[in-house]
Write an enzyme that holds these catalytic residues in place. Structure first.
Site, PDB file in Angstrom:
ATOM      1  N   GLY A   1       0.879  -1.171   0.000  1.00 12.48           N
ATOM      2  CA  GLY A   1       0.000   0.000   0.000  1.00 12.48           C
ATOM      3  C   GLY A   1       0.910   1.213   0.000  1.00 12.48           C
ATOM      4  O   GLY A   1       1.697   1.409   0.937  1.00 12.48           O
TER       5      GLY A   1
ATOM      6  N   HIS B   1     -10.627  -1.013  17.522  1.00  9.32           N
ATOM      7  CA  HIS B   1     -10.444   0.306  16.907  1.00  9.32           C
ATOM      8  C   HIS B   1     -11.763   0.721  16.266  1.00  9.32           C
ATOM      9  O   HIS B   1     -11.904   0.774  15.054  1.00  9.32           O
ATOM     10  CB  HIS B   1      -9.331   0.222  15.856  1.00  9.32           C
ATOM     11  CG  HIS B   1      -9.012   1.518  15.200  1.00  9.32           C
ATOM     12  ND1 HIS B   1      -8.727   2.663  15.901  1.00  9.32           N
ATOM     13  CD2 HIS B   1      -8.916   1.857  13.890  1.00  9.32           C
ATOM     14  CE1 HIS B   1      -8.483   3.644  15.046  1.00  9.32           C
ATOM     15  NE2 HIS B   1      -8.606   3.185  13.816  1.00  9.32           N
TER      16      HIS B   1
HETATM   17  O1  TXD Z   1      -5.389   3.330  13.131  1.00  6.63           O
HETATM   18  C1  TXD Z   1      -5.497   2.778  12.082  1.00  6.63           C
HETATM   19  N1  TXD Z   1      -5.291   1.471  11.981  1.00  6.63           N
HETATM   20  C2  TXD Z   1      -5.865   3.529  10.855  1.00  6.63           C
HETATM   21  C3  TXD Z   1      -6.241   2.800   9.690  1.00  6.63           C
HETATM   22  C4  TXD Z   1      -5.819   4.947  10.808  1.00  6.63           C
HETATM   23  C5  TXD Z   1      -6.076   5.606   9.635  1.00  6.63           C
HETATM   24  C6  TXD Z   1      -6.413   4.926   8.403  1.00  6.63           C
HETATM   25  N2  TXD Z   1      -6.539   3.523   8.527  1.00  6.63           N
HETATM   26  C7  TXD Z   1      -6.757   2.679   7.356  1.00  6.63           C
HETATM   27  O2  TXD Z   1      -5.515   2.501   6.666  1.00  6.63           O
HETATM   28  C8  TXD Z   1      -7.673   3.213   6.284  1.00  6.63           C
HETATM   29  O3  TXD Z   1      -9.022   3.048   6.658  1.00  6.63           O
HETATM   30  C9  TXD Z   1      -7.273   2.326   5.116  1.00  6.63           C
HETATM   31  O4  TXD Z   1      -7.910   1.058   5.223  1.00  6.63           O
HETATM   32  C10 TXD Z   1      -5.755   2.138   5.308  1.00  6.63           C
HETATM   33  C11 TXD Z   1      -4.894   2.930   4.352  1.00  6.63           C
HETATM   34  O5  TXD Z   1      -5.144   4.282   4.472  1.00  6.63           O
HETATM   35  P1  TXD Z   1      -4.486   5.363   3.453  1.00  6.63           P
HETATM   36  O6  TXD Z   1      -4.900   6.695   3.916  1.00  6.63           O
HETATM   37  O7  TXD Z   1      -3.058   5.076   3.228  1.00  6.63           O
HETATM   38  O8  TXD Z   1      -5.308   4.999   2.133  1.00  6.63           O
HETATM   39  P2  TXD Z   1      -4.898   5.307   0.605  1.00  6.63           P
HETATM   40  O9  TXD Z   1      -4.155   6.568   0.482  1.00  6.63           O
HETATM   41  O10 TXD Z   1      -6.138   5.134  -0.217  1.00  6.63           O
HETATM   42  O11 TXD Z   1      -3.892   4.123   0.261  1.00  6.63           O
HETATM   43  C12 TXD Z   1      -4.288   2.797   0.147  1.00  6.63           C
HETATM   44  C13 TXD Z   1      -3.493   2.211  -0.992  1.00  6.63           C
HETATM   45  C14 TXD Z   1      -3.843   2.827  -2.363  1.00  6.63           C
HETATM   46  O12 TXD Z   1      -2.657   3.378  -2.940  1.00  6.63           O
HETATM   47  C15 TXD Z   1      -4.350   1.656  -3.174  1.00  6.63           C
HETATM   48  O13 TXD Z   1      -3.961   1.709  -4.545  1.00  6.63           O
HETATM   49  C16 TXD Z   1      -3.688   0.502  -2.460  1.00  6.63           C
HETATM   50  O14 TXD Z   1      -3.775   0.809  -1.080  1.00  6.63           O
HETATM   51  N3  TXD Z   1      -4.276  -0.806  -2.696  1.00  6.63           N
HETATM   52  C17 TXD Z   1      -3.541  -1.912  -2.735  1.00  6.63           C
HETATM   53  N4  TXD Z   1      -2.229  -2.109  -2.562  1.00  6.63           N
HETATM   54  C18 TXD Z   1      -1.776  -3.362  -2.671  1.00  6.63           C
HETATM   55  N5  TXD Z   1      -2.572  -4.422  -2.910  1.00  6.63           N
HETATM   56  C19 TXD Z   1      -3.892  -4.256  -3.078  1.00  6.63           C
HETATM   57  N6  TXD Z   1      -4.681  -5.311  -3.336  1.00  6.63           N
HETATM   58  C20 TXD Z   1      -4.436  -2.957  -2.998  1.00  6.63           C
HETATM   59  N7  TXD Z   1      -5.678  -2.435  -3.127  1.00  6.63           N
HETATM   60  C21 TXD Z   1      -5.568  -1.110  -2.939  1.00  6.63           C
END
Ligand code: TXD
Length: 316
Positions: A9, A175
């Protein structure tokens, strides 16, 4: 020998994690995402900051999941974040499928890694990750409690007008909006917060507002940003876990850990205080809860169990 750290990610949190890891010189980085070009672009951009920042660690961006091979640490943020009005639980199905696939990849490519899951809904996702990666539970944790506690520390330091570094507290449970902030275990410079309340330094009504704001801390930022969710503080919080593992710091941190009898709970992940060192989760610390905390924890446990049941049904 430099450590290999893979970030799965490369979005908002993934990119921030890469930046922090490089500046802290914690290892060589592989940044993986399904989006074509994006991890490569971020890796190139970050590499070009090395001359200014003075780090010699490398970063490589890729769409190829086999590049995680033999990683020492993997941090997962892959999936979708919340949109305004969405709850973390709305992400269950789509992120569950993504995390299952990543779990199988970890089993194949780096079964000895220490893995930190950040993707929401956190407690259910780290459960899925451990289930399909078959990692020992001590090597698979979820990050949320450090962030929730950090939010609470910030609000308290503002209200009490004391340094945030003097505030010790933690949040227990899942969470979600029913997480359990531990007021009874909060201290300010070693003095119990309860004494501050008793001595009328701060009214209980203000504390209650802080607890509510902590519980809703993620949603507040989602609403303000309008696109995506919090990422600076979540990234810093995950780095604290990675650093504790890589540097064998034996830090006591609230993390989503696999419970096997602790807090009367079995075979589930939930936020509890743990010691993180070079063996991963080295100990789970149990704290005494009063009747009200027990009741709140039961509600939080029920939500997590509901999500786990639902995700198992989707993925089986
Ligand atoms: O406290 C906590 N745990 C959290 C969790 C606090 C804040 C945000 N939290 C969660 O982290 C949020 O609800 C999301 O589920 C994740 C990632 O958050 P982020 O802000 O980094 O999201 P983005 O910017 O959308 O990035 C997610 C990336 C994006 O670039 C997609 O293209 C990619 O994930 N993505 C993937 N990467 C690899 N493999 C797969 N299958 C895939 N699908 C999407």
């Amino acid at each position: 020998m430099k450590k290999k750290i893979t970030l799965i990610g490369a979005g908002n949190i993934g990119g921030t994690l890469a930046h922090l890891l490089l500046i802290k010189k914690l290892g060589d980085i592989v940044l993986i995402d399904v989006m074509q070009g994006m991890p490569q672009g971020k890796a190139l951009d970050l590499s070009q900051s090395s001359a200014v920042e003075g780090f010699s660690n490398t970063i490589q961006g890729s769409n190829d999941f086999s590049k995680m091979k033999n990683s020492d640490v993997v941090i997962i943020t892959a999936g979708l974040p919340r949109k305004p009005g969405m709850s973390r639980d709305d992400l269950l199905e789509i992120n569950g499928k993504i995390i299952k696939k990543i779990g199988l990849d970890i089993k194949k490519y780096c079964p000895k890694a220490f893995v930190i899951c950040i993707t929401n809904p956190l407690d259910a996702m780290v459960y899925v990750l451990q289930k399909y990666s078959k990692l020992p539970s001590s090597k698979c944790v979820g990050m949320a409690g450090i962030l929730d506690s950090s939010r609470m520390k910030f609000f308290l330091s503002e209200a009490l007008k004391v340094s945030i570094n003097d505030i010790q507290t933690f949040v227990l449970g899942g969470h979600g909006d029913d997480m359990v902030p531990m007021v009874n275990h909060t201290t300010v410079g070693g003095i119990r917060l309860l004494d501050f309340i008793k001595n009328k330094k701060i009214p209980m009504s203000k504390i209650n507002k802080i607890l509510d704001r902590t519980r809703m801390g993620g949603g507040e930022i989602v609403k303000l940003l309008q696109r995506g969710s919090a990422f600076y503080a979540p990234a810093s919080s995950a780095i604290q876990i990675a650093e504790a593992y890589l540097l064998d710091q034996k830090k006591l941190l609230p993390c989503a850990a696999y419970l096997n009898g602790q807090y009367g709970l079995k075979k589930m992940y939930m936020g509890v205080p743990v010691i993180i060192g070079s063996n991963g989760v080295e100990e789970i610390i149990e704290v005494k809860l009063d009747a009200n905390e027990k009741k709140m924890l039961r509600t939080s446990v029920k939500s997590v169990q509901g999500l786990v049941k639902a995700v198992d049904k989707i993925l089986n």
